[in-house]
Enzyme design. Sequence first.
Site, PDB file in Angstrom:
ATOM      1  N   ALA A   1      58.361  66.510  57.888  1.00 44.62           N
ATOM      2  CA  ALA A   1      57.305  67.509  57.705  1.00 44.62           C
ATOM      3  C   ALA A   1      57.876  68.795  57.113  1.00 44.62           C
ATOM      4  O   ALA A   1      58.953  69.241  57.487  1.00 44.62           O
ATOM      5  CB  ALA A   1      56.630  67.817  59.037  1.00 44.62           C
ATOM      6  N   ASP A   2      57.115  69.372  56.175  1.00 44.28           N
ATOM      7  CA  ASP A   2      57.451  70.698  55.656  1.00 44.28           C
ATOM      8  C   ASP A   2      56.311  71.635  56.023  1.00 44.28           C
ATOM      9  O   ASP A   2      55.363  71.245  56.705  1.00 44.28           O
ATOM     10  CB  ASP A   2      57.721  70.657  54.152  1.00 44.28           C
ATOM     11  CG  ASP A   2      56.527  70.177  53.338  1.00 44.28           C
ATOM     12  OD1 ASP A   2      55.369  70.264  53.814  1.00 44.28           O
ATOM     13  OD2 ASP A   2      56.740  69.724  52.198  1.00 44.28           O
ATOM     14  N   SER A   3      56.373  72.874  55.581  1.00 39.75           N
ATOM     15  CA  SER A   3      55.376  73.863  55.987  1.00 39.75           C
ATOM     16  C   SER A   3      53.973  73.485  55.522  1.00 39.75           C
ATOM     17  O   SER A   3      52.994  73.702  56.239  1.00 39.75           O
ATOM     18  CB  SER A   3      55.761  75.252  55.478  1.00 39.75           C
ATOM     19  OG  SER A   3      55.884  75.249  54.067  1.00 39.75           O
TER      20      SER A   3
ATOM     21  N   ASP B   1      52.861  70.406  55.093  1.00 40.95           N
ATOM     22  CA  ASP B   1      52.448  69.311  55.973  1.00 40.95           C
ATOM     23  C   ASP B   1      51.927  69.835  57.305  1.00 40.95           C
ATOM     24  O   ASP B   1      50.929  69.345  57.827  1.00 40.95           O
ATOM     25  CB  ASP B   1      53.619  68.364  56.258  1.00 40.95           C
ATOM     26  CG  ASP B   1      54.060  67.571  55.047  1.00 40.95           C
ATOM     27  OD1 ASP B   1      53.203  67.208  54.223  1.00 40.95           O
ATOM     28  OD2 ASP B   1      55.271  67.319  54.934  1.00 40.95           O
TER      29      ASP B   1
END
Length: 100
Positions: free
Chosen positions: A59-61, A63
């Site tokens: 996950a990234d920001s 996401d």
Amino acid sequence: MIFDRLKAILARQFGVDESAITPETAAMFDKLKAILAEQFGVAESAITPETALVDDLGADSVDVVELSMTLGEEFGAEELSEEEILQIHTVGDLLKRLQK
């Protein structure tokens, strides 16, 4: 049998007695797993309370913001604040937040 194993895992993650884990908590966890599996393209069976959102799911920001909106729709939860997002590292952390 499966519920008993899930109770043990969730109780350990939350630091509570197994009797505190209700069928509703287990159902919420199952729904959360389905959402995460779809969003991140992983098998539901690969998601546990200990699964790390960044390290394990990638996950990234962006996401996390999308996930926050999806959870709001699915669970009627408020969108996560920036401060809350920084405190959520695992699926178990996310489940705890949804139970508030």
